[in-house]
Design a protein around this motif. Structure first.
Motif, PDB file in Angstrom:
ATOM      1  N   LEU A  56       5.350  20.097 -16.087  1.00 43.75           N
ATOM      2  CA  LEU A  56       4.640  21.357 -16.300  1.00 43.75           C
ATOM      3  C   LEU A  56       3.246  21.171 -15.714  1.00 43.75           C
ATOM      4  N   PRO A  57       3.026  21.622 -14.470  1.00 46.82           N
ATOM      5  CA  PRO A  57       1.755  21.346 -13.788  1.00 46.82           C
ATOM      6  C   PRO A  57       0.596  22.149 -14.351  1.00 46.82           C
ATOM      7  N   SER A  58      -0.600  21.693 -14.030  1.00 48.51           N
ATOM      8  CA  SER A  58      -1.809  22.399 -14.432  1.00 48.51           C
ATOM      9  C   SER A  58      -1.954  23.694 -13.644  1.00 48.51           C
ATOM     10  N   VAL A  59      -2.704  24.629 -14.219  1.00 49.40           N
ATOM     11  CA  VAL A  59      -3.102  25.857 -13.532  1.00 49.40           C
ATOM     12  C   VAL A  59      -4.579  25.722 -13.212  1.00 49.40           C
ATOM     13  N   PRO A  85      -5.223  21.942 -29.775  1.00 54.58           N
ATOM     14  CA  PRO A  85      -4.687  21.370 -31.018  1.00 54.58           C
ATOM     15  C   PRO A  85      -3.177  21.208 -30.985  1.00 54.58           C
ATOM     16  N   TYR A  86      -2.517  21.880 -30.048  1.00 54.97           N
ATOM     17  CA  TYR A  86      -1.073  21.772 -29.859  1.00 54.97           C
ATOM     18  C   TYR A  86      -0.738  22.217 -28.437  1.00 54.97           C
ATOM     19  N   PRO A  87       0.443  21.877 -27.913  1.00 53.37           N
ATOM     20  CA  PRO A  87       0.778  22.221 -26.534  1.00 53.37           C
ATOM     21  C   PRO A  87       0.765  23.730 -26.287  1.00 53.37           C
ATOM     22  N   ILE A  88       0.193  24.116 -25.150  1.00 49.58           N
ATOM     23  CA  ILE A  88       0.075  25.517 -24.757  1.00 49.58           C
ATOM     24  C   ILE A  88       0.554  25.669 -23.321  1.00 49.58           C
ATOM     25  N   ASP A  89       1.213  26.775 -23.028  1.00 50.67           N
ATOM     26  CA  ASP A  89       1.594  27.086 -21.656  1.00 50.67           C
ATOM     27  C   ASP A  89       0.318  27.343 -20.854  1.00 50.67           C
ATOM     28  N   PRO A  90       0.022  26.539 -19.820  1.00 54.99           N
ATOM     29  CA  PRO A  90      -1.227  26.724 -19.070  1.00 54.99           C
ATOM     30  C   PRO A  90      -1.371  28.128 -18.481  1.00 54.99           C
ATOM     31  N   ALA A  91      -0.256  28.715 -18.057  1.00 59.55           N
ATOM     32  CA  ALA A  91      -0.310  30.046 -17.447  1.00 59.55           C
ATOM     33  C   ALA A  91      -0.612  31.139 -18.456  1.00 59.55           C
ATOM     34  N   ALA A  92      -0.506  30.832 -19.751  1.00 59.21           N
ATOM     35  CA  ALA A  92      -0.745  31.840 -20.783  1.00 59.21           C
ATOM     36  C   ALA A  92      -2.217  31.977 -21.136  1.00 59.21           C
ATOM     37  N   VAL A  93      -3.060  31.042 -20.697  1.00 58.17           N
ATOM     38  CA  VAL A  93      -4.486  31.085 -21.016  1.00 58.17           C
ATOM     39  C   VAL A  93      -5.182  32.081 -20.095  1.00 58.17           C
ATOM     40  N   THR A  94      -5.893  33.052 -20.690  1.00 55.46           N
ATOM     41  CA  THR A  94      -6.529  34.117 -19.898  1.00 55.46           C
ATOM     42  C   THR A  94      -8.053  34.062 -19.926  1.00 55.46           C
ATOM     43  N   ILE A 125      -8.230  21.684 -21.398  1.00 57.95           N
ATOM     44  CA  ILE A 125      -8.859  22.560 -20.427  1.00 57.95           C
ATOM     45  C   ILE A 125     -10.184  21.959 -20.000  1.00 57.95           C
ATOM     46  N   SER A 126     -10.536  22.136 -18.738  1.00 53.73           N
ATOM     47  CA  SER A 126     -11.815  21.685 -18.208  1.00 53.73           C
ATOM     48  C   SER A 126     -12.385  22.802 -17.342  1.00 53.73           C
ATOM     49  N   THR A 127     -13.687  23.046 -17.462  1.00 52.26           N
ATOM     50  CA  THR A 127     -14.347  24.054 -16.644  1.00 52.26           C
ATOM     51  C   THR A 127     -15.538  23.422 -15.932  1.00 52.26           C
ATOM     52  N   GLY A 128     -15.802  23.885 -14.717  1.00 51.84           N
ATOM     53  CA  GLY A 128     -16.967  23.451 -13.966  1.00 51.84           C
ATOM     54  C   GLY A 128     -17.966  24.582 -13.859  1.00 51.84           C
ATOM     55  N   TYR A 129     -19.247  24.244 -13.837  1.00 49.97           N
ATOM     56  CA  TYR A 129     -20.269  25.273 -13.747  1.00 49.97           C
ATOM     57  C   TYR A 129     -21.445  24.773 -12.914  1.00 49.97           C
ATOM     58  N   ALA A 130     -22.281  25.733 -12.461  1.00 51.84           N
ATOM     59  CA  ALA A 130     -23.525  25.433 -11.765  1.00 51.84           C
ATOM     60  C   ALA A 130     -24.623  26.277 -12.387  1.00 51.84           C
ATOM     61  N   LEU A 131     -25.791  25.698 -12.607  1.00 51.91           N
ATOM     62  CA  LEU A 131     -26.912  26.449 -13.160  1.00 51.91           C
ATOM     63  C   LEU A 131     -27.444  27.411 -12.112  1.00 51.91           C
ATOM     64  N   ARG A 136     -23.067  29.864 -13.151  1.00 52.36           N
ATOM     65  CA  ARG A 136     -21.899  30.316 -12.401  1.00 52.36           C
ATOM     66  C   ARG A 136     -20.730  29.409 -12.752  1.00 52.36           C
ATOM     67  N   ILE A 137     -19.659  29.996 -13.250  1.00 54.08           N
ATOM     68  CA  ILE A 137     -18.440  29.230 -13.514  1.00 54.08           C
ATOM     69  C   ILE A 137     -17.738  29.038 -12.181  1.00 54.08           C
ATOM     70  N   THR A 138     -17.582  27.798 -11.771  1.00 52.72           N
ATOM     71  CA  THR A 138     -17.083  27.497 -10.432  1.00 52.72           C
ATOM     72  C   THR A 138     -15.639  27.014 -10.400  1.00 52.72           C
ATOM     73  N   ALA A 139     -15.121  26.557 -11.514  1.00 52.46           N
ATOM     74  CA  ALA A 139     -13.757  26.018 -11.506  1.00 52.46           C
ATOM     75  C   ALA A 139     -13.225  25.938 -12.925  1.00 52.46           C
ATOM     76  N   ALA A 140     -11.921  25.927 -13.032  1.00 55.20           N
ATOM     77  CA  ALA A 140     -11.254  25.704 -14.317  1.00 55.20           C
ATOM     78  C   ALA A 140      -9.906  25.056 -14.039  1.00 55.20           C
ATOM     79  N   SER A 141      -9.531  24.128 -14.889  1.00 57.94           N
ATOM     80  CA  SER A 141      -8.232  23.470 -14.785  1.00 57.94           C
ATOM     81  C   SER A 141      -7.614  23.407 -16.169  1.00 57.94           C
ATOM     82  N   ILE A 142      -6.394  23.930 -16.290  1.00 56.86           N
ATOM     83  CA  ILE A 142      -5.732  24.026 -17.584  1.00 56.86           C
ATOM     84  C   ILE A 142      -4.396  23.303 -17.513  1.00 56.86           C
TER      85      ILE A 142
END
Length: 370
Positions: free
Chosen positions: A235-238, A342-351, A265-271, A254-260
């Motif tokens: 089940l690959p990351s989105v 806290p428990y497994p989540i479908d990455p594609a379901a995160v909005t 989940i991890s997010t990247g940002y720039a000031l 500025r939110i520059t990236a997200a990986s789920i």
């Protein structure tokens, strides 16, 4: 993570602040009434990954999408070890094992630390060569010559340096039976890799060796045991990228990236701050003429949770990480935030993601190819 690698280009200093919640990583045992009942075999094999209390079947469905049932049993002397199954989220593999032995140390529980030096995992050499080649092509932005050098370096390093280095931990113990988990890094650069897992001389160490009834050098398992299996499901990351403007704790970013993935989940940002910016760490003095930002106040952002397609909010817990990189010659200050589910989540379901009380819609970013 891949986000981290993209953010690091052209930057010269890193300040990494990580906070581990011991209560979340080694949670106190729940009462039978408080714990949600697992809905299937993968939830039973991986109870430490958590179960959605409102929909246990949803957690089982996510695990099954990335799960491989193995159910191999090996015996060494009076010890028996069963490899139940594996789950692969595209960044790491988790293995569920059940050990039985009449000579287990007196004290073995989820707080016991184990030395896994006698444990290895390997894939066939041709698969490893393909894995390294795909890894270099995917992660390297340099010239062909640099990619060749990187490929040669990784091949010389061999397996087990970062990828395929299993670490064992205790999930639970009942009588002469111990539930174990093994985890190792394995990115999604292969289809159906064949893995040979070798386990022997699993020694109790660290804090576990200080408990009454347990001595340093006591073996949980001596073995040896060896299993060969193929990971059938993944089940690959989105992943997302872009430049989404937001105001978080009164700070323009500025939110520059997200990986789920299914587990985090991890997010990247720039000031988004003009002029000369200086990040103040503890005990440092402000720089005259610069915009001085206090690491513990102005940049104390946290990834609190996520929203899913059904409109529900999931509070993140466990491991949280914040990293800030300072740039030079006009480069922006960038950072990243990470949290576990806290428990497994479908990455594609995160909005959407909650960063310190600000809702950031992932639809404002571009989803990248898997």
């Amino acid at each position: 993570m891949k986000i981290w690698k993209r953010l690091s280009s052209g930057l010269f200093a890193l300040v990494l602040l990580a906070s581990l919640s011991c209560a979340a990583l080694a949670a106190e045992p729940k009462t039978e009434n408080a714990a949600p009942k697992p809905a299937g075999q993968f939830s039973q094999w991986f109870p430490d990954m958590g179960v959605n209390p409102e929909a246990p079947e949803a957690s089982e469905a996510v695990l099954a999408r990335m799960g491989t049932a193995i159910q191999q049993t090996k015996t060494a002397g009076s010890e028996t070890l069963t490899l139940n199954g594996a789950v692969w989220n595209g960044g790491s593999v988790r293995l569920s094992l059940t050990a039985k032995s009449p000579s287990l140390p007196t004290v073995v529980d989820q707080y016991t630390w184990l030395n896994s030096e006698g444990c290895t995992a390997r894939i066939p050499e041709e698969q490893w060569k393909a894995y390294v080649k795909n890894k270099v092509e995917s992660e390297s932005d340099g010239s062909k010559e640099k990619r060749v050098q990187r490929f040669q370096y990784l091949m010389e390093q061999g397996q087990g340096q970062r990828e395929l280095n299993p670490n064992l931990g205790v999930v639970s113990r009942e009588g002469d039976t111990v539930q174990l988990t093994a985890s190792m890094v394995l990115d999604a650069y292969l289809e159906k890799p064949e893995i040979t897992l070798h386990i022997e001389n699993v020694e109790i160490t660290g804090q576990g060796a200080e408990q009454p009834g347990t001595r340093s050098g006591d073996y949980l398992l001596k073995g040896p045991f060896e299993f060969t299996f193929t990971l059938d499901k993944l089940l690959p990351s989105v992943n997302y990228k872009g430049n989404l403007q937001a105001t978080i704790k009164k700070m323009p970013v500025r939110i520059t990236a997200a990986s789920i993935s299914s587990t985090q989940i991890s997010t990247g940002y720039a000031l988004d701050v003009k002029g000369t910016v200086n990040v103040i760490h503890r005990g440092q003095d402000p720089v005259p003429g610069a915009t001085n930002l206090d690491m513990d106040k102005d940049l104390n952002m946290r990834l609190e949770g996520v929203w899913t397609k059904d409109g529900k909010y999931v509070t993140c817990s466990g491991f949280s990480v914040q990293g800030v990189m300072t740039g030079t010659k006009g480069e922006p200050i960038t950072g990243h935030l990470g949290q576990n589910f806290p428990y497994p989540i479908d990455p594609a379901a995160v909005t959407a993601v909650d960063i310190s009380g600000t809702r950031v819609e992932l639809s404002g970013l571009e989803r990248t190819a898997e």
